[in-house]
Design a protein around this motif. Structure first.
Motif, PDB file in Angstrom:
ATOM      1  N   GLN A  14     -14.536 -55.732  26.880  1.00  0.00           N
ATOM      2  CA  GLN A  14     -15.022 -57.114  26.839  1.00  0.00           C
ATOM      3  C   GLN A  14     -13.913 -58.137  26.605  1.00  0.00           C
ATOM      4  O   GLN A  14     -14.191 -59.327  26.478  1.00  0.00           O
ATOM      5  CB  GLN A  14     -16.100 -57.254  25.748  1.00  0.00           C
ATOM      6  CG  GLN A  14     -17.331 -56.433  26.008  1.00  0.00           C
ATOM      7  CD  GLN A  14     -18.024 -56.838  27.303  1.00  0.00           C
ATOM      8  OE1 GLN A  14     -18.111 -58.000  27.644  1.00  0.00           O
ATOM      9  NE2 GLN A  14     -18.520 -55.852  28.035  1.00  0.00           N
ATOM     10  N   ASN A  15     -12.673 -57.655  26.517  1.00  0.00           N
ATOM     11  CA  ASN A  15     -11.512 -58.539  26.314  1.00  0.00           C
ATOM     12  C   ASN A  15     -11.723 -59.441  25.092  1.00  0.00           C
ATOM     13  O   ASN A  15     -11.573 -60.664  25.175  1.00  0.00           O
ATOM     14  CB  ASN A  15     -11.237 -59.361  27.578  1.00  0.00           C
ATOM     15  CG  ASN A  15      -9.852 -59.966  27.560  1.00  0.00           C
ATOM     16  OD1 ASN A  15      -8.946 -59.461  26.890  1.00  0.00           O
ATOM     17  ND2 ASN A  15      -9.680 -61.043  28.297  1.00  0.00           N
ATOM     18  N   LEU A  16     -12.050 -58.822  23.972  1.00  0.00           N
ATOM     19  CA  LEU A  16     -12.375 -59.571  22.758  1.00  0.00           C
ATOM     20  C   LEU A  16     -11.153 -59.962  21.926  1.00  0.00           C
ATOM     21  O   LEU A  16     -11.302 -60.557  20.879  1.00  0.00           O
ATOM     22  CB  LEU A  16     -13.362 -58.766  21.896  1.00  0.00           C
ATOM     23  CG  LEU A  16     -14.729 -58.533  22.528  1.00  0.00           C
ATOM     24  CD1 LEU A  16     -15.595 -57.670  21.630  1.00  0.00           C
ATOM     25  CD2 LEU A  16     -15.420 -59.852  22.826  1.00  0.00           C
ATOM     26  N   LYS A  17      -9.982 -59.611  22.371  1.00  0.00           N
ATOM     27  CA  LYS A  17      -8.696 -59.958  21.739  1.00  0.00           C
ATOM     28  C   LYS A  17      -8.570 -59.350  20.342  1.00  0.00           C
ATOM     29  O   LYS A  17      -8.218 -58.221  20.211  1.00  0.00           O
ATOM     30  CB  LYS A  17      -8.474 -61.476  21.710  1.00  0.00           C
ATOM     31  CG  LYS A  17      -8.601 -62.160  23.054  1.00  0.00           C
ATOM     32  CD  LYS A  17      -7.333 -62.058  23.844  1.00  0.00           C
ATOM     33  CE  LYS A  17      -7.397 -62.932  25.082  1.00  0.00           C
ATOM     34  NZ  LYS A  17      -7.355 -62.256  26.308  1.00  0.00           N
ATOM     35  N   SER A  18      -8.889 -60.087  19.298  1.00  0.00           N
ATOM     36  CA  SER A  18      -8.602 -59.646  17.928  1.00  0.00           C
ATOM     37  C   SER A  18      -9.665 -58.699  17.369  1.00  0.00           C
ATOM     38  O   SER A  18     -10.815 -58.708  17.795  1.00  0.00           O
ATOM     39  CB  SER A  18      -8.483 -60.861  17.003  1.00  0.00           C
ATOM     40  OG  SER A  18      -9.747 -61.462  16.816  1.00  0.00           O
ATOM     41  N   ASP A  19      -9.257 -57.899  16.386  1.00  0.00           N
ATOM     42  CA  ASP A  19     -10.192 -57.019  15.682  1.00  0.00           C
ATOM     43  C   ASP A  19     -11.286 -57.845  15.000  1.00  0.00           C
ATOM     44  O   ASP A  19     -12.451 -57.464  15.003  1.00  0.00           O
ATOM     45  CB  ASP A  19      -9.455 -56.187  14.622  1.00  0.00           C
ATOM     46  CG  ASP A  19      -8.517 -55.163  15.229  1.00  0.00           C
ATOM     47  OD1 ASP A  19      -8.587 -54.925  16.454  1.00  0.00           O
ATOM     48  OD2 ASP A  19      -7.704 -54.595  14.475  1.00  0.00           O
ATOM     49  N   ARG A  20     -10.884 -58.957  14.437  1.00  0.00           N
ATOM     50  CA  ARG A  20     -11.833 -59.818  13.724  1.00  0.00           C
ATOM     51  C   ARG A  20     -12.920 -60.324  14.678  1.00  0.00           C
ATOM     52  O   ARG A  20     -14.103 -60.348  14.331  1.00  0.00           O
ATOM     53  CB  ARG A  20     -11.080 -60.979  13.090  1.00  0.00           C
ATOM     54  CG  ARG A  20     -11.923 -61.846  12.218  1.00  0.00           C
ATOM     55  CD  ARG A  20     -11.067 -62.862  11.524  1.00  0.00           C
ATOM     56  NE  ARG A  20     -11.899 -63.714  10.699  1.00  0.00           N
ATOM     57  CZ  ARG A  20     -11.444 -64.632   9.906  1.00  0.00           C
ATOM     58  NH1 ARG A  20     -10.154 -64.831   9.802  1.00  0.00           N
ATOM     59  NH2 ARG A  20     -12.263 -65.367   9.197  1.00  0.00           N
ATOM     60  N   VAL A  49     -18.565 -59.998  16.898  1.00  0.00           N
ATOM     61  CA  VAL A  49     -19.490 -59.732  18.002  1.00  0.00           C
ATOM     62  C   VAL A  49     -20.393 -58.549  17.670  1.00  0.00           C
ATOM     63  O   VAL A  49     -21.608 -58.601  17.886  1.00  0.00           O
ATOM     64  CB  VAL A  49     -18.715 -59.498  19.319  1.00  0.00           C
ATOM     65  CG1 VAL A  49     -19.628 -58.973  20.407  1.00  0.00           C
ATOM     66  CG2 VAL A  49     -18.034 -60.793  19.764  1.00  0.00           C
ATOM     67  N   LEU A  50     -19.821 -57.485  17.129  1.00  0.00           N
ATOM     68  CA  LEU A  50     -20.622 -56.316  16.768  1.00  0.00           C
ATOM     69  C   LEU A  50     -21.626 -56.654  15.667  1.00  0.00           C
ATOM     70  O   LEU A  50     -22.747 -56.142  15.673  1.00  0.00           O
ATOM     71  CB  LEU A  50     -19.716 -55.160  16.348  1.00  0.00           C
ATOM     72  CG  LEU A  50     -18.990 -54.489  17.514  1.00  0.00           C
ATOM     73  CD1 LEU A  50     -17.885 -53.578  17.001  1.00  0.00           C
ATOM     74  CD2 LEU A  50     -19.971 -53.722  18.388  1.00  0.00           C
ATOM     75  N   PHE A 103     -21.665 -44.060  24.542  1.00  0.00           N
ATOM     76  CA  PHE A 103     -21.092 -44.248  23.218  1.00  0.00           C
ATOM     77  C   PHE A 103     -19.748 -44.954  23.355  1.00  0.00           C
ATOM     78  O   PHE A 103     -18.958 -44.592  24.226  1.00  0.00           O
ATOM     79  CB  PHE A 103     -20.863 -42.898  22.516  1.00  0.00           C
ATOM     80  CG  PHE A 103     -22.118 -42.111  22.288  1.00  0.00           C
ATOM     81  CD1 PHE A 103     -22.851 -42.281  21.125  1.00  0.00           C
ATOM     82  CD2 PHE A 103     -22.574 -41.198  23.226  1.00  0.00           C
ATOM     83  CE1 PHE A 103     -24.009 -41.561  20.900  1.00  0.00           C
ATOM     84  CE2 PHE A 103     -23.728 -40.466  23.023  1.00  0.00           C
ATOM     85  CZ  PHE A 103     -24.454 -40.650  21.856  1.00  0.00           C
ATOM     86  N   LEU A 104     -19.492 -45.929  22.487  1.00  0.00           N
ATOM     87  CA  LEU A 104     -18.226 -46.668  22.540  1.00  0.00           C
ATOM     88  C   LEU A 104     -17.689 -46.905  21.136  1.00  0.00           C
ATOM     89  O   LEU A 104     -18.446 -47.204  20.212  1.00  0.00           O
ATOM     90  CB  LEU A 104     -18.419 -48.030  23.218  1.00  0.00           C
ATOM     91  CG  LEU A 104     -18.691 -48.014  24.710  1.00  0.00           C
ATOM     92  CD1 LEU A 104     -19.314 -49.323  25.159  1.00  0.00           C
ATOM     93  CD2 LEU A 104     -17.401 -47.756  25.462  1.00  0.00           C
ATOM     94  N   THR A 105     -16.374 -46.816  21.003  1.00  0.00           N
ATOM     95  CA  THR A 105     -15.739 -47.198  19.744  1.00  0.00           C
ATOM     96  C   THR A 105     -15.513 -48.703  19.759  1.00  0.00           C
ATOM     97  O   THR A 105     -15.596 -49.342  20.816  1.00  0.00           O
ATOM     98  CB  THR A 105     -14.371 -46.502  19.574  1.00  0.00           C
ATOM     99  OG1 THR A 105     -13.481 -46.990  20.574  1.00  0.00           O
ATOM    100  CG2 THR A 105     -14.502 -44.988  19.645  1.00  0.00           C
ATOM    101  N   ARG A 106     -15.213 -49.262  18.618  1.00  0.00           N
ATOM    102  CA  ARG A 106     -14.937 -50.697  18.560  1.00  0.00           C
ATOM    103  C   ARG A 106     -13.749 -51.049  19.453  1.00  0.00           C
ATOM    104  O   ARG A 106     -13.769 -52.042  20.169  1.00  0.00           O
ATOM    105  CB  ARG A 106     -14.660 -51.159  17.134  1.00  0.00           C
ATOM    106  CG  ARG A 106     -14.619 -52.697  17.069  1.00  0.00           C
ATOM    107  CD  ARG A 106     -13.780 -53.285  15.979  1.00  0.00           C
ATOM    108  NE  ARG A 106     -12.396 -52.932  16.200  1.00  0.00           N
ATOM    109  CZ  ARG A 106     -11.564 -52.591  15.231  1.00  0.00           C
ATOM    110  NH1 ARG A 106     -11.953 -52.535  13.996  1.00  0.00           N
ATOM    111  NH2 ARG A 106     -10.314 -52.274  15.498  1.00  0.00           N
ATOM    112  N   ASN A 107     -12.703 -50.241  19.420  1.00  0.00           N
ATOM    113  CA  ASN A 107     -11.531 -50.520  20.249  1.00  0.00           C
ATOM    114  C   ASN A 107     -11.882 -50.504  21.735  1.00  0.00           C
ATOM    115  O   ASN A 107     -11.351 -51.300  22.509  1.00  0.00           O
ATOM    116  CB  ASN A 107     -10.411 -49.514  19.970  1.00  0.00           C
ATOM    117  CG  ASN A 107      -9.754 -49.754  18.636  1.00  0.00           C
ATOM    118  OD1 ASN A 107      -9.772 -50.863  18.105  1.00  0.00           O
ATOM    119  ND2 ASN A 107      -9.173 -48.712  18.078  1.00  0.00           N
ATOM    120  N   GLN A 108     -12.758 -49.609  22.142  1.00  0.00           N
ATOM    121  CA  GLN A 108     -13.166 -49.556  23.538  1.00  0.00           C
ATOM    122  C   GLN A 108     -13.996 -50.779  23.919  1.00  0.00           C
ATOM    123  O   GLN A 108     -13.784 -51.367  24.987  1.00  0.00           O
ATOM    124  CB  GLN A 108     -13.938 -48.268  23.822  1.00  0.00           C
ATOM    125  CG  GLN A 108     -13.051 -47.040  23.778  1.00  0.00           C
ATOM    126  CD  GLN A 108     -13.804 -45.739  23.928  1.00  0.00           C
ATOM    127  OE1 GLN A 108     -15.000 -45.658  23.660  1.00  0.00           O
ATOM    128  NE2 GLN A 108     -13.090 -44.693  24.331  1.00  0.00           N
TER     129      GLN A 108
END
Length: 186
Positions: free
Chosen positions: A16-22, A27-28, A6-11
Motif C-alpha cells: 500500500q506504499n504506506l511509507k513509515s511504520d507509524r 492504518v491498521l 495473510f499479510l505482515t505489517r511490513n508486507q
C-alpha cells in the motif's frame, strides 16, 4: 488481504506504499474491526468475518501451520511488483494418452510477465524428494506445451542457502530463480 490471505505489517506497508511504520500502524488501527491478528514471529493480519463481508470474500482463513507458507509467497508477490495476473494455488494439467499418463501440478502461485508464465513455488517444510518429483512433473508439462509457446520461468522461495543450492541443481536446464526468506527480511 482478500487475494493474499495473510499479510505482515511490513508486507501491507510495501503493497500500500504506506511509507513509515507509524503510518502503517495508524492504518491498521483504523482497520482493526475488520482484521484478526496472530503472532507468528511477527504480527500477521487476515480478514475476520466483518472484513470478509466488507470486501465480499467467501474464503474463511484460519490460524493454521500454513501461515508462513503464505507469508513467503507474499514476498515474491511484492518483489515482482504485485502483478495483476497473480493467482494463488493454480492447477496445471496435461492429458496423457492414458489416464495413468495424466500430469497435474498445483503451483503455489502463477502469473504472467509479458508473454511468459511465471510459476511460484514455496519450499517451507516440503521434503527435497517431493520438490524433485514436482520439478519432474513441471518438466513433463513444459515438454507437452502446457504453457504455450514460451517456456515458463520458475521462481522458488526457501529458508536456507543449502536448500537454495539443492533447488538450483534439481532445476537444471529450466529458467529458474531461487530466493531465500533472508533476501526479503532485514
Amino acid at each position: 488481504m482478500k487475494r493474499l490471505d495473510f499479510l505482515t505489517r511490513n508486507q501491507i506497508q510495501a503493497i500500500q506504499n504506506l511509507k513509515s511504520d507509524r503510518n502503517a500502524q495508524r492504518v491498521l488501527k483504523q482497520m482493526e474491526e475488520y482484521l484478526s491478528v496472530i503472532r507468528d514471529g511477527e504480527f500477521v493480519y487476515y480478514l475476520n468475518a466483518a472484513g470478509r463481508a466488507l470486501v465480499n470474500c467467501d474464503k474463511v482463513r484460519k490460524s493454521t501451520g500454513n501461515i508462513q507458507h503464505n507469508i513467503m509467497r507474499n514476498h515474491i508477490y511484492i518483489a515482482f511488483g504485485c502483478p495483476e495476473s497473480w493467482r494463488n494455488e493454480m492447477r496445471i494439467r496435461s492429458e496423457g494418452a492414458t489416464k495413468k499418463e495424466n500430469v497435474t501440478c498445483v503451483a503455489d502461485a502463477l502469473f504472467k510477465q509479458g508473454d511468459v508464465y511465471v510459476i511460484v513455488e514455496v519450499d517451507n517444510t516440503q521434503t527435497m524428494k517431493k520438490n524433485q518429483a514436482k520439478i519432474e512433473r513441471y518438466r513433463i508439462l513444459r515438454q507437452r506445451g502446457s504453457f504455450g509457446m514460451m517456456a515458463p520461468k520458475f521462481v522458488w522461495i526457501t529458508n536456507s542457502e543449502h536448500r537454495r543450492e539443492e533447488l538450483r541443481k534439481l532445476s537444471g536446464g529450466m529458467n529458474t530463480q531461487v530466493f531465500t526468506t533472508s533476501d526479503f527480511t532485514a
